[in-house]
Scaffold this active site. Sequence first.
Site, PDB file in Angstrom:
ATOM      1  N   ASP A 287      -2.529  10.338 -10.743  1.00  0.00           N
ATOM      2  CA  ASP A 287      -2.697   8.794 -10.642  1.00  0.00           C
ATOM      3  C   ASP A 287      -0.913   8.763 -11.483  1.00  0.00           C
ATOM      4  O   ASP A 287      -0.744   7.368 -11.975  1.00  0.00           O
ATOM      5  CB  ASP A 287      -3.510   9.181 -12.377  1.00  0.00           C
ATOM      6  CG  ASP A 287      -4.846   9.335 -11.655  1.00  0.00           C
ATOM      7  OD1 ASP A 287      -4.980   8.700 -10.629  1.00  0.00           O
ATOM      8  OD2 ASP A 287      -5.449  10.039 -12.432  1.00  0.00           O
TER       9      ASP A 287
ATOM     10  N   GLU B 153      -4.440   2.183  -3.525  1.00  0.00           N
ATOM     11  CA  GLU B 153      -3.424   2.315  -4.074  1.00  0.00           C
ATOM     12  C   GLU B 153      -2.959   1.266  -3.233  1.00  0.00           C
ATOM     13  O   GLU B 153      -1.559   1.177  -3.060  1.00  0.00           O
ATOM     14  CB  GLU B 153      -2.878   3.296  -2.508  1.00  0.00           C
ATOM     15  CG  GLU B 153      -2.721   3.552  -1.710  1.00  0.00           C
ATOM     16  CD  GLU B 153      -4.499   4.027  -1.366  1.00  0.00           C
ATOM     17  OE1 GLU B 153      -4.466   4.519   0.045  1.00  0.00           O
ATOM     18  OE2 GLU B 153      -5.307   4.319  -2.015  1.00  0.00           O
TER      19      GLU B 153
ATOM     20  N   ASP C   2       0.938  -1.052  -0.284  1.00  0.00           N
ATOM     21  CA  ASP C   2       0.574   0.104  -0.027  1.00  0.00           C
ATOM     22  C   ASP C   2       0.567   1.128  -0.208  1.00  0.00           C
ATOM     23  O   ASP C   2       1.750   1.792   1.126  1.00  0.00           O
ATOM     24  CB  ASP C   2      -0.718   0.161   1.095  1.00  0.00           C
ATOM     25  CG  ASP C   2      -1.638   1.123   1.074  1.00  0.00           C
ATOM     26  OD1 ASP C   2      -3.054   1.009   1.106  1.00  0.00           O
ATOM     27  OD2 ASP C   2      -1.341   2.002   1.647  1.00  0.00           O
ATOM     28  N   ILE C   3       0.126   2.358  -0.673  1.00  0.00           N
ATOM     29  CA  ILE C   3       1.172   3.147  -1.091  1.00  0.00           C
ATOM     30  C   ILE C   3       1.156   3.944   0.461  1.00  0.00           C
ATOM     31  O   ILE C   3       0.355   4.663   0.154  1.00  0.00           O
ATOM     32  CB  ILE C   3       0.954   4.399  -2.632  1.00  0.00           C
ATOM     33  CG1 ILE C   3       1.046   3.102  -3.352  1.00  0.00           C
ATOM     34  CG2 ILE C   3       1.653   5.277  -2.501  1.00  0.00           C
ATOM     35  CD1 ILE C   3       0.301   4.896  -4.767  1.00  0.00           C
TER      36      ILE C   3
ATOM     37  N   ASN D 124      -2.418  13.380  -3.654  1.00  0.00           N
ATOM     38  CA  ASN D 124      -3.579  13.594  -4.108  1.00  0.00           C
ATOM     39  C   ASN D 124      -4.041  14.743  -3.867  1.00  0.00           C
ATOM     40  O   ASN D 124      -4.254  16.080  -4.070  1.00  0.00           O
ATOM     41  CB  ASN D 124      -4.623  12.910  -3.872  1.00  0.00           C
ATOM     42  CG  ASN D 124      -4.958  11.494  -4.897  1.00  0.00           C
ATOM     43  OD1 ASN D 124      -3.880  11.626  -5.773  1.00  0.00           O
ATOM     44  ND2 ASN D 124      -5.518   9.912  -4.902  1.00  0.00           N
TER      45      ASN D 124
END
Length: 301
Positions: free
Chosen positions: A198, A224, A181-182, A189
Amino acid sequence: MRSRICHSMADQERIHQDTHTMKPDPSSWDQLPIGLFAFDTFGRIISYNDSFVDLLGVVPMTSSTFERCTTSTFDLYGAVARVLAGETVRLAGWYTPPNRQPRFVRTTMSPSFQADGRIDGGVGVIEDMTEQRRYEERMEHLSSLDPLTELFNRKKVGDVLTSAVQDTVDTKAPAAVIMLDIDYFKLVNDTFGHPTGDLVLRSIAQLLRRNIRKTDSIGRWGGEEFLIVAPQSTLTDGIQLADKLRQKINDEPFGPVPHVTCSFGVSSLDGGKTVEQALQDADEALYVAKNSGRNQVSSKR
């Protein structure tokens, strides 16, 4: 067109004269784009048109059977035997003519009968379906991809995981499952905008794909999150791969975002684990990594 099919057409003309049904001129059959052929009760090719020869790359000789036109993926020889037993057979598969590129061909064959009802051979048509098959494969491939990252989508990578679970049962070979997971992606964002978010997703997807084996599979699991299925890998192998990927991401700039990290959870497919158990273990390991400071790898056997 060679003898048998021509004669059959002539017979059909006489039978249907009273119905005024239009029939093709047998002399024009060599110009048809589909292959036409007939065989006797011994499975010998006794008539054919030019498209048959062009498609299969074989010129039938006296007493030729379909053995020369048979491959492991397109068993014409076996299909002929079924036709001579009374079946109508539909067959499709990849076939490689001599000194040519593979083609995807489709054939339909039916028995032919004498006046007393006995089978006296068979007739068939054969078509080159390569372009249609490649189009279908392309559409199938595209339907399995996540449109943003061009990795497998959730359904496809889930199917891969299901197959991996079965493989571990059948072969007793290990496999590892990596969920990542980021970190702080919402902040990316909010700070840089969704187009940049993106860009980060696509860039990380490409980095991950470049740094796994060809035998490994990777997909976007959602948002993500990504999922990697690594066959023939122990839990230790999975941890090592996850840490290599973590370091690659940690060292890579992503456009206007100077620093991005990911957290990883690793589980193994052993001991008869189900898909749900493997995912739950990887998810719980990822949760531990997130709550232990992020940008690290955690595992659960």
